[in-house]
Every structure is written in structure tokens, then in C-alpha cells.
Design a protein around this motif. Structure first.
Motif, mmCIF file in Angstrom:
data_model
loop_
_atom_site.group_PDB
_atom_site.id
_atom_site.type_symbol
_atom_site.label_atom_id
_atom_site.label_comp_id
_atom_site.label_asym_id
_atom_site.label_seq_id
_atom_site.Cartn_x
_atom_site.Cartn_y
_atom_site.Cartn_z
ATOM 1 N N THR A 1 -44.347 21.489 79.587
ATOM 2 C CA THR A 1 -44.534 22.472 80.488
ATOM 3 C C THR A 1 -43.620 22.803 81.397
ATOM 4 O OG1 THR A 1 -45.388 20.739 82.214
ATOM 5 C CG2 THR A 1 -47.022 21.512 80.820
ATOM 6 N N TRP A 2 -43.652 23.758 82.121
ATOM 7 C CA TRP A 2 -42.597 24.204 83.285
ATOM 8 C C TRP A 2 -42.847 24.181 84.585
ATOM 9 C CZ3 TRP A 2 -42.612 28.606 86.051
ATOM 10 C CH2 TRP A 2 -43.395 29.588 85.791
ATOM 11 N N TYR A 3 -42.094 23.996 85.644
ATOM 12 C CA TYR A 3 -42.392 23.822 86.862
ATOM 13 C C TYR A 3 -41.087 24.317 87.743
ATOM 14 C CZ TYR A 3 -39.120 19.756 87.582
ATOM 15 O OH TYR A 3 -37.876 19.124 87.602
ATOM 16 N N TYR A 4 -41.362 24.713 88.953
ATOM 17 C CA TYR A 4 -40.163 24.864 89.762
ATOM 18 C C TYR A 4 -39.395 23.735 90.583
ATOM 19 C CZ TYR A 4 -42.196 29.827 89.391
ATOM 20 O OH TYR A 4 -42.745 30.791 88.925
ATOM 21 N N PRO A 5 -38.295 23.575 90.023
ATOM 22 C CA PRO A 5 -37.860 22.114 90.795
ATOM 23 C C PRO A 5 -37.322 22.453 92.070
ATOM 24 C CG PRO A 5 -36.425 22.969 88.988
ATOM 25 C CD PRO A 5 -37.639 23.982 89.237
ATOM 26 N N GLY A 6 -37.268 21.136 92.658
ATOM 27 C CA GLY A 6 -36.933 21.110 94.152
ATOM 28 C C GLY A 6 -36.012 19.825 94.381
ATOM 29 N N LEU A 7 -36.418 19.268 95.462
ATOM 30 C CA LEU A 7 -35.741 17.792 95.717
ATOM 31 C C LEU A 7 -36.715 16.764 94.704
ATOM 32 C CD1 LEU A 7 -33.899 15.954 97.074
ATOM 33 C CD2 LEU A 7 -35.658 15.707 98.772
ATOM 34 N N GLY A 8 -36.103 16.219 93.911
ATOM 35 C CA GLY A 8 -36.611 15.390 93.004
ATOM 36 C C GLY A 8 -36.669 14.096 93.180
ATOM 37 N N ASN A 9 -37.267 13.133 92.248
ATOM 38 C CA ASN A 9 -37.442 11.693 92.548
ATOM 39 C C ASN A 9 -36.090 11.003 92.412
ATOM 40 O OD1 ASN A 9 -39.971 11.316 93.536
ATOM 41 N ND2 ASN A 9 -40.596 10.296 91.475
ATOM 42 N N CYS A 10 -34.930 11.689 91.657
ATOM 43 C CA CYS A 10 -33.850 10.973 91.469
ATOM 44 C C CYS A 10 -33.074 11.553 92.879
ATOM 45 C CB CYS A 10 -33.102 11.755 90.312
ATOM 46 S SG CYS A 10 -34.037 11.367 88.929
ATOM 47 N N GLY A 11 -33.565 12.253 93.915
ATOM 48 C CA GLY A 11 -32.861 12.319 94.953
ATOM 49 C C GLY A 11 -31.817 13.387 94.996
ATOM 50 N N LYS A 12 -31.861 14.463 93.908
ATOM 51 C CA LYS A 12 -31.093 15.475 93.881
ATOM 52 C C LYS A 12 -31.917 16.718 94.119
ATOM 53 C CE LYS A 12 -27.283 13.092 92.119
ATOM 54 N NZ LYS A 12 -27.263 12.215 91.095
ATOM 55 N N ARG A 13 -31.186 17.786 94.552
ATOM 56 C CA ARG A 13 -32.094 19.175 94.483
ATOM 57 C C ARG A 13 -31.694 19.940 93.638
ATOM 58 N NH1 ARG A 13 -34.955 21.094 98.050
ATOM 59 N NH2 ARG A 13 -34.592 19.741 99.782
#
Length: 141
Positions: free
Chosen positions: A44-56
Motif C-alpha cells: 500500500t502507500w502512505y504519506y510519510p513524515g517523521l517515522g519510527n526510525c527518527g527521520k523525516r
């Protein structure tokens, strides 16, 4: 006495064989067997932002979120690791960097940024079947 001796010999030989089993190494680096596993699941697809890995990250970055359960079991060790993703319907292939986890994804599912998803399908499709696997940690496209 010979049966006891034979038993001890067989036991000792078995232990040595187990200890001598090869350890998977690729490019001089230990390979986690989990990372060599090819999975088949939902893409699927999503709009990324600040992820769990700590990077935007943004919509144009080639990033992917793996299932939260897999992310948690691996303690986030797949952060910044590339994966190869193939759309099973058309054979198109793309590479994305793991930057997040996906709450609604199972262990075999991946959620991709719009730019990554568009490399293997159209956004209108929304949901596809993909096969994917992690690349060696040192691999980069």
C-alpha cells in the motif's frame, strides 16, 4: 561396553557437527537469516513524515514502512536498510529504504511512499500484492 562407547562417540560427533554448522556471511558481514527471507504480502502507500526510525521523509522519498510487529521484534534494526520490492502482477521492481513501521500491516506487508509506489503501480490502484526482501545492510542503489 562397546554399545556405551559407540553411543558416546555418536553423541560427541553430533555435538561437533552442530557446532561446525556454517554461519552465513556475505561481503565479510554476518547475515541475519531473517533479512534473506523473501516475503509476499500487501503493498500500500502512505504519506510519510517523521517515522519510527527518527527521520523525516516526504512523498518524493523512496521510503517504506514495515509491519509494526516485525519492526518491534527486530528492535528497529532494519532502519535505513534498503529492500527490493516487486509487484507480483506486473513484475515491476523498485528499491525503498526502511524508515518507519506500519500499524495496520502484517509481517509480510509494506507501506510505501507515493514516489516508491508509483515505480511499480499507480496510486489509483491503492493496494497490490508484492514480494520483497531486505538487501544486505551495506547495499545501496
Amino acid at each position: 561396553m562397546s554399545r556405551v562407547g559407540f553411543f558416546l562417540f555418536a553423541l560427541f560427533a553430533s555435538v561437533l557437527l552442530v557446532l561446525a554448522a556454517p554461519v552465513p556471511v556475505q561481503d565479510g558481514e554476518l547475515v541475519d537469516l531473517e533479512k534473506r527471507l523473501t516475503r509476499v504480502g500487501r503493498g500500500t502507500w502512505y504519506y510519510p513524515g517523521l517515522g519510527n526510525c527518527g527521520k523525516r521523509n516526504g512523498d518524493n522519498d523512496l521510503v517504506v514502512a514495515i509491519g509494526k510487529g516485525l519492526y518491534d521484534r527486530n528492535k528497529g534494526s532494519n532502519c535505513d536498510q534498503w529492500m527490493e520490492i516487486v509487484n507480483t502482477a506486473n513484475g515491476k521492481k523498485a528499491y525503498g529504504m526502511t524508515r518507519d513501521s506500519c500499524q495496520s500491516c502484517g509481517d509480510n506487508d509494506v507501506d510505501m511512499s507515493p514516489a516508491l509506489f508509483k515505480k511499480i503501480s499507480t496510486l489509483d490502484t491503492g493496494k497490490i500484492t508484492v514480494s520483497w526482501h531486505f538487501m544486505n545492510r551495506s547495499w545501496k542503489p
